[in-house]
Scaffold this active site. Structure first.
Site, mmCIF file in Angstrom:
data_model
loop_
_atom_site.group_PDB
_atom_site.id
_atom_site.type_symbol
_atom_site.label_atom_id
_atom_site.label_comp_id
_atom_site.label_asym_id
_atom_site.label_seq_id
_atom_site.Cartn_x
_atom_site.Cartn_y
_atom_site.Cartn_z
ATOM 1 N N HIS A 188 0.832 -1.201 0.000
ATOM 2 C CA HIS A 188 0.000 0.000 0.000
ATOM 3 C C HIS A 188 0.873 1.260 0.000
ATOM 4 C CE1 HIS A 188 -2.958 -2.939 1.564
ATOM 5 N NE2 HIS A 188 -3.841 -2.173 0.970
ATOM 6 N N ASP A 260 -4.511 -6.404 -7.652
ATOM 7 C CA ASP A 260 -4.725 -5.726 -6.378
ATOM 8 C C ASP A 260 -5.029 -4.258 -6.698
ATOM 9 O OD1 ASP A 260 -4.926 -5.371 -3.653
ATOM 10 O OD2 ASP A 260 -2.949 -6.193 -3.194
#
Length: 524
Positions: A188, A260
């Site tokens: 992230h 993702d």
């Protein structure tokens, strides 16, 4: 049947079809409904979109009124990562707890019940399970989301989870290919790198994905990680070597490949979401997940236009985009035809599993509490996948058993601000006193503040991955030195040595894990 807008050409429809965007709010905005009419085939849901099962069912019905075969996806792992129960904590333990029990039929039954609840709300694609082997104990983003560190254990439970989930008519999306377990960086925030030789990857990281493919996983999610042994230049999500040559070719996978979240900085900060999306589809991805952070019509338009422009410039083969869209539509057909198989509902299975997952040390000399304790939650910063909206800990569950229980949340210098543990306010949880514990300072200072806040009351210290947070270990040292009768509850990966008058490892921070630990403490 869905009727597409007449002015939307095939190329533009295919570009929309491969997107899995999110949105804000608990009802579908007009722009999203319009895009469904133009060819958008998938929608991703997050905690911000969910208020109750009834509201969620109404939302998915609203989406299907516009497009009857829409894929409605969600990131519902159970355990620490929950969207269905983002405000209360999950009714199901996560993967690490299921791996600790190591009963594949239990894992299958938990996944089936979770899938049944998703299907009842109109969700038909779950971005789960995590098939990552947690080979790096310091991993900041996987941890209890993994079934464990043993590839064979992870493989058999991944397969059981896929079978259970899909038996409820919900497609599984096994993640994060080719394995995110041996990373020390959260994708992230940056691009992780795994430096191991191909033999290790094959025996360790790929084993659970082989099992998932054999079990019939309808989708696989790629990881934003660099694996030089497989491709020294591009992260897995953008790598033809990894998605096409390895996943499709060597492993023989023929289902949907989902990326993702493309706004994660591992991709967005290095390639940008438009360029990254084009490269991902060219590499072999079929669906572009975006919407955790960027959740608006402008994002959908940017990605659609980038894909169309790439085809027209020759950078992306039109046949590749068409094949990706075909795979999306094939999964939509499967979900429309999938029918739940027996057995029926098992509403208590989550708590049963959480109880079985407990590892209790020191029980022989322990006398259950009869008076309300002080619960000190040593709160690290939550990773983005887990989020900080979901309450965790044991205080609320202990308050239901021992009225008068007080709690405070404490963070050290590396823990950021005050955490979100054991917050009152949900109508489904008991109201407890939540006195500020404080944030910042050394572990010793945190320990001293804990002792001062507790006064003469028995202390229950709740930690989460003590082994990864030196301030947390130091705080616990200070508390245990002064108060050796302290009860310690570890709700992360139980890597640190067990200590305290009683030590309970829950293998996760789901609400049911807190309930199971509270029952031990109170002798219920």
């Amino acid at each position: 049947m869905t009727t597409f807008a007449s002015d939307t050409d095939t190329l533009t429809r295919d570009a929309l079809t491969v997107l899995q965007p999110g949105f804000t709010g608990t009802t579908a905005p007009d722009w999203l409904l319009r895009r469904l009419g133009e060819g958008l085939a998938s929608v991703g849901l997050f905690g911000r979109n969910i208020a109750s099962p009834e509201q969620l069912a109404a939302l998915t019905a609203q989406l299907r009124a516009e497009r009857d075969d829409v894929l409605v996806a969600i990131d519902e792992e159970g355990g620490d990562v929950t969207r269905l129960e983002v405000r209360t904590g999950s009714s199901f333990p996560g993967n690490h707890a299921l791996g600790a029990v190591d009963d594949i039929e239990l894992t299958r039954e938990v996944a089936r019940e979770l899938g049944r609840r998703l299907a009842a709300c109109g969700v038909n694609l779950n971005w789960a399970p995590s098939a990552d082997v947690n080979s790096n104990p310091g991993n900041p983003v996987i941890g209890v989301r993994s079934f464990g560190a043993d590839p064979h254990l992870v493989a058999r439970h991944t397969a059981a989870y896929v079978e259970g989930l899909q038996s409820a008519g919900v497609a599984a999306c096994t993640k994060h290919f080719p394995g995110h377990g041996d990373t020390a960086v959260d994708s992230h925030h940056a691009l992780p790198r795994i430096d191991v030789d191909p033999a290790v990857l094959g025996d360790r990281d790929l084993a659970p994905f082989r099992a998932a493919i054999t079990a019939g996983s309808r989708a696989v999610m790629s990881a934003h990680i660099l694996v030089p042994a497989l491709d020294p230049d591009r992260p897995a999500t953008l790598s033809p070597r990894i998605l096409t040559d390895l996943l499709r070719g060597e492993l023989g996978y023929d289902g949907l490949i989902v990326t993702d979240g493309m706004e994660m900085r591992a991709i967005a900060a290095t390639y940008g979401i438009e360029r990254g999306s084009v490269l991902a589809v060219a590499a072999g991805a079929d669906a572009i997940c975006v919407g955790g952070g960027l959740a608006d019509d402008e994002t959908v338009r940017r990605l659609r236009d980038a894909l169309v422009a790439a085809v027209r410039s020759g950078e992306l083969a039109e046949e590749r985009l068409a094949d990706a869209a075909r795979r999306v539509r094939a999964l939509a057909r499967w979900t429309a035809q999938a029918a739940p198989t027996e057995p029926g509902p098992a509403p208590g299975i989550g708590l049963i599993a959480a109880r079985r997952a407990l590892k209790v040390t020191g029980a022989a000399g322990f006398t259950p509490l009869t008076e309300a304790p002080y619960v000190a939650a040593f709160t690290p910063v939550a990773n983005i996948a887990v989020g900080d909206e979901t309450p965790w800990g044991v205080a609320a569950e202990l308050a239901a058993l021992l009225p008068g229980t007080d709690t405070g949340s404490f963070s050290g210098d590396s823990g950021g601000g005050q955490g979100a543990s054991d917050r009152p306010g949900s109508s489904e949880r008991p109201v407890i006193s939540d006195r500020p514990g404080g944030s910042g300072g050394s572990g010793e200072e945190v320990g001293r503040r804990t002792l001062a806040a507790a006064g003469s009351r028995r202390i229950v210290a709740v930690v989460r991955d003590e082994h990864r947070h030196p301030w947390m270990a130091a705080a616990l040292d200070t508390v245990l030195t002064a108060r050796p009768d302290t009860i310690v509850v570890e709700m992360g990966v139980p890597q640190a040595p067990a200590r305290g008058a009683l030590h309970i490892a829950t293998h996760g921070a789901a609400r049911v894990c807190g309930r199971a630990a509270a029952e031990i403490i109170a002798g219920v």
